[in-house]
Design an enzyme around this catalytic site. Structure first.
Site, short mmCIF file in Angstrom:
data_model
loop_
_atom_site.label_atom_id
_atom_site.label_comp_id
_atom_site.label_asym_id
_atom_site.label_seq_id
_atom_site.Cartn_x
_atom_site.Cartn_y
_atom_site.Cartn_z
N ASN A 148 -9.29 12.51 -14.36
CA ASN A 148 -8.26 11.46 -14.24
C ASN A 148 -8.21 10.92 -12.82
OD1 ASN A 148 -6.63 10.92 -16.78
ND2 ASN A 148 -6.80 13.15 -16.79
N MET A 200 -2.02 22.01 -11.65
CA MET A 200 -1.52 23.11 -12.49
C MET A 200 -0.53 23.99 -11.75
SD MET A 200 -2.96 22.27 -15.21
CE MET A 200 -2.72 23.66 -16.32
N ARG A 201 0.47 23.36 -11.20
CA ARG A 201 1.46 24.12 -10.44
C ARG A 201 2.83 23.51 -10.73
NH1 ARG A 201 1.61 28.56 -6.81
NH2 ARG A 201 3.49 28.31 -5.59
N LEU A 232 6.45 22.36 -10.04
CA LEU A 232 7.09 21.92 -8.79
C LEU A 232 8.58 22.19 -8.86
CD1 LEU A 232 5.07 18.61 -8.56
CD2 LEU A 232 4.86 20.57 -7.01
N ASN A 251 2.87 11.72 -13.62
CA ASN A 251 2.05 12.79 -14.18
C ASN A 251 1.43 12.29 -15.46
OD1 ASN A 251 1.01 15.48 -14.58
ND2 ASN A 251 2.60 15.78 -16.14
N HIS A 263 0.13 13.69 -19.18
CA HIS A 263 0.22 14.85 -20.07
C HIS A 263 -0.56 14.55 -21.35
CE1 HIS A 263 1.82 18.50 -21.76
NE2 HIS A 263 2.12 17.82 -22.86
N GLU A 289 -6.63 8.91 -21.75
CA GLU A 289 -6.02 9.24 -20.45
C GLU A 289 -6.63 8.38 -19.35
OE1 GLU A 289 -5.63 13.40 -19.43
OE2 GLU A 289 -5.79 13.99 -21.52
C1 GRF Z 1 -5.81 16.37 -18.45
O1 GRF Z 1 -5.96 16.58 -19.82
C2 GRF Z 1 -4.38 16.02 -18.11
O2 GRF Z 1 -3.75 15.31 -19.12
C3 GRF Z 1 -3.75 17.38 -17.95
O3 GRF Z 1 -4.73 18.17 -17.36
C4 GRF Z 1 -6.03 17.65 -17.65
C5 GRF Z 1 -6.68 17.39 -16.35
O4 GRF Z 1 -8.02 16.97 -16.49
N1 GRF Z 1 -2.52 17.26 -17.19
P1 GRF Z 1 -8.76 16.30 -15.26
O5 GRF Z 1 -8.71 17.34 -14.12
O6 GRF Z 1 -8.08 15.04 -14.90
O7 GRF Z 1 -10.18 16.10 -15.73
#
Ligand code: GRF
Length: 200
Positions: A16, A93-94, A96, A110, A112, A177
């Site tokens: 992303n 992955m934390r 906040l 964010n 999701h 995404e």
């Molecule tokens: C994605 O699926 C996003 O929606 C979630 O974590 C994943 C991250 O993937 N929050 P990347 O690191 O952007 O490839």
């Protein structure tokens, strides 16, 4: 046009982040990605950002142990020192704390991998399949203290197909995404959407 200064926070792959960086190369894009911060030193996304000549930093959350606020103070000081105006969480992955979220209220997005408010939390694709969901997707939202909540900027829907596995479904959602995150940042950076106008 004055471009808004954006930092992206990652922990891993960074696909992303890559989509945002690529979108922001367009001359008429209202934001520039000036900084990528990872809380994990080995995050593969860091290499792509560096190759794209974007400043990268690692602030390892691990070394702060349980002291969440000390980690976040460092993060916040860094963002302020670089004059960051908007923050995009992209696979960060934390969790906040409310304190940090408040500092960036209305200025932090964010993504999701589910159609919120459905499937907050982890393992969204597995859970959608287990439920027999007919559609699934992804959501870009403003960050509020409660996890995977907050006013929604954009959602993208995909069908769930017969025979889907978590992997095939994840791949279909990921393509969405990569389309909606750059579009959502465009809307927010240009002022077309703000935290007060987005639906909760
Ligand atoms: C994605 O699926 C996003 O929606 C979630 O974590 C994943 C991250 O993937 N929050 P990347 O690191 O952007 O490839």
């Amino acid at each position: 046009m004055k471009k808004r200064r954006v930092a992206i926070l990652i922990s891993g792959r960074g696909s992303n982040m890559t989509a945002l960086i690529e979108a922001a190369t367009a001359a008429d894009y209202p934001a520039e990605i000036v900084l990528v911060i990872s809380n994990v030193a080995s995050a593969p996304g860091l290499a792509f950002a560096a190759k794209a000549s974007i400043e990268t930093l690692t602030i390892e959350s691990k070394s702060f142990g349980k002291d969440r606020e000390a980690f976040e103070r460092k993060l916040n000081d860094t963002l302020l020192a670089k004059n960051i105006e908007l923050v995009c969480l992209a696979g960060f992955m934390r969790l906040l704390t409310p304190w940090f979220v408040q500092q960036w209220q209305g200025k932090m997005l964010n993504i999701h991998p589910a159609l919120l408010p459905a499937y907050k939390g982890l393992h969204t694709h597995e859970r959608a399949l287990a439920d027999g969901a007919k559609t699934h997707g992804a959501t870009v939202h403003f960050v509020v203290p409660e996890m995977d909540s907050g006013p929604i900027v954009l959602q993208g829907e995909v069908p769930v197909m017969a025979g889907d596995t978590p992997d095939t479904l994840a791949k279909r959602v990921l393509a969405v995404e990569h389309r909606i995150y750059p579009e959502a940042l465009r809307l927010v950076a240009s002022g077309k959407v703000d935290v007060a106008s987005a639906p909760t």
